[in-house]
Design an enzyme around this catalytic site. Structure first.
Site, mmCIF file in Angstrom:
data_model
loop_
_atom_site.group_PDB
_atom_site.id
_atom_site.type_symbol
_atom_site.label_atom_id
_atom_site.label_comp_id
_atom_site.label_asym_id
_atom_site.label_seq_id
_atom_site.Cartn_x
_atom_site.Cartn_y
_atom_site.Cartn_z
ATOM 1 N N GLY A 1 -39.666 19.299 76.355
ATOM 2 C CA GLY A 1 -40.195 19.980 77.538
ATOM 3 C C GLY A 1 -40.530 18.986 78.643
ATOM 4 O O GLY A 1 -40.394 19.274 79.830
ATOM 5 N N GLU B 1 -38.078 9.826 72.296
ATOM 6 C CA GLU B 1 -38.979 10.361 71.258
ATOM 7 C C GLU B 1 -38.265 10.387 69.908
ATOM 8 O O GLU B 1 -38.837 10.026 68.876
ATOM 9 C CB GLU B 1 -39.435 11.770 71.649
ATOM 10 C CG GLU B 1 -40.383 11.751 72.836
ATOM 11 C CD GLU B 1 -40.734 13.128 73.370
ATOM 12 O OE1 GLU B 1 -41.735 13.229 74.082
ATOM 13 O OE2 GLU B 1 -40.006 14.096 73.103
ATOM 14 N N LYS C 1 -38.538 19.847 70.920
ATOM 15 C CA LYS C 1 -39.204 18.886 71.799
ATOM 16 C C LYS C 1 -38.328 18.654 73.033
ATOM 17 O O LYS C 1 -37.161 18.986 73.047
ATOM 18 C CB LYS C 1 -39.418 17.547 71.067
ATOM 19 C CG LYS C 1 -40.458 17.665 69.971
ATOM 20 C CD LYS C 1 -40.822 16.330 69.344
ATOM 21 C CE LYS C 1 -41.080 15.224 70.318
ATOM 22 N NZ LYS C 1 -42.071 15.543 71.365
ATOM 23 N N ASP D 1 -43.010 21.291 71.640
ATOM 24 C CA ASP D 1 -43.041 22.539 72.418
ATOM 25 C C ASP D 1 -43.097 23.757 71.512
ATOM 26 O O ASP D 1 -43.667 24.783 71.871
ATOM 27 C CB ASP D 1 -41.812 22.600 73.328
ATOM 28 C CG ASP D 1 -41.802 21.444 74.299
ATOM 29 O OD1 ASP D 1 -42.726 21.359 75.108
ATOM 30 O OD2 ASP D 1 -40.897 20.588 74.209
HETATM 31 C C1 5RP Z 1 -41.943 15.730 75.844
HETATM 32 C C2 5RP Z 1 -42.288 16.522 74.649
HETATM 33 C C3 5RP Z 1 -43.716 16.951 74.503
HETATM 34 O O1 5RP Z 1 -44.186 16.528 73.270
HETATM 35 C C4 5RP Z 1 -43.784 18.449 74.597
HETATM 36 O O2 5RP Z 1 -43.182 18.866 75.802
HETATM 37 C C5 5RP Z 1 -45.238 18.937 74.521
HETATM 38 O O3 5RP Z 1 -45.909 18.609 75.693
HETATM 39 P P1 5RP Z 1 -47.429 18.986 75.928
HETATM 40 O O4 5RP Z 1 -48.231 18.183 74.971
HETATM 41 O O5 5RP Z 1 -47.670 18.612 77.376
HETATM 42 O O6 5RP Z 1 -47.585 20.469 75.710
HETATM 43 O O7 5RP Z 1 -41.489 16.819 73.800
HETATM 44 O O8 5RP Z 1 -40.562 15.476 75.915
#
Ligand code: 5RP
Length: 228
Positions: free
Chosen positions: A107, A114, A105, A95
């Site tokens: 989001g 992860e 991270k 993010d």
């Molecule tokens: C999920 C994450 C994603 O990597 C982060 O939110 C980025 O998402 P996007 O590629 O849709 O912008 O940490 O938990």
């Protein structure tokens, strides 16, 4: 229907950049390997790129139920992390990221798995569009996964440290937990904050990736991909 508004074209541009860095990540994949795969729309483009190269990887370890569904649809076998001794590579989005490769991270709510898959990998390649590259982390609210019964307890502890936690209502993680999005932080020492918040009883995972940062950032730009 085509979105011709300014916001619509900005969105399309962001997705073009996401696709660009996602496709650039394929060159880091070792043929025949078991690959760690993250979560999010950028990773969605990466999975599309894998689907276009059948047989490139032997299998994947997935960081979320959502990515597992995409990987299965692409015909890629999924292994449990307990079935593999370690991973050569983990590919995931973020993010926010700094040039020191510290990340926010979570989001998408998948931060715990992860972080686990990232920590099992020898190399973590992070794929982002250039809007996510920042000087200082914290404009994006920091996700913190918490045990549900400790949500208020953890919120008060975070408030005492100057953050403003907001419960992401309606979200239950793949692990059955809740998420607090912490606003109002300017994160000048990501490693220290990751450690400090991680020590609050009831916190499962802090969405800061500083103790285990990305090894490489692939940043999708208007003209190509920058490697950091
Ligand atoms: C999920 C994450 C994603 O990597 C982060 O939110 C980025 O998402 P996007 O590629 O849709 O912008 O940490 O938990």
């Amino acid at each position: 229907m085509t979105d011709t508004t300014a916001a619509g074209s900005k969105d399309t541009e962001a997705h073009l950049k996401k696709r660009r860095c996602a496709e650039a990540a394929v060159r880091y994949v070792e043929p025949g390997s078991v690959l760690g795969v993250g979560t999010g729309s950028t990773v969605g483009y990466f999975i599309e790129a894998l689907a276009a190269r059948p047989g490139l990887i032997r299998a994947a370890v997935s960081s979320s139920e959502a990515s597992s569904r995409l990987l299965s649809a692409a015909g890629i076998q999924i292994l449990d992390l307990n079935e593999v001794a370690g991973l050569h590579l983990y590919i995931d989005g973020a993010d926010e990221a700094t040039r020191a490769r510290h990340l926010i991270k979570g989001g998408g709510g998948a931060l715990t798995r992860e972080k686990i898959v990232a920590s099992a990998a020898q190399r973590f390649v992070c794929i982002i569009d250039d809007s996510k590259l920042v000087e200082t982390l914290g404009a994006f609210p920091l996700p913190v996964e918490v045990i549900p019964m400790a949500r208020s307890l953890v919120s008060r502890a975070i408030e005492a440290r100057g953050g403003q936690p907001v419960w992401r209502r309606g979200t239950v993680t793949d692990n059955g937990n809740h998420i607090l999005d912490v606003h109002g932080l300017s994160i000048t020492d990501p490693r220290a904050l990751e450690r400090e918040l991680g020590e609050i009883t009831g916190v499962v995972t802090v969405g800061l990736f500083a103790a285990r940062p990305a090894d490489l950032l692939l940043v999708g730009t208007a003209t190509g991909t920058e490697t950091i």
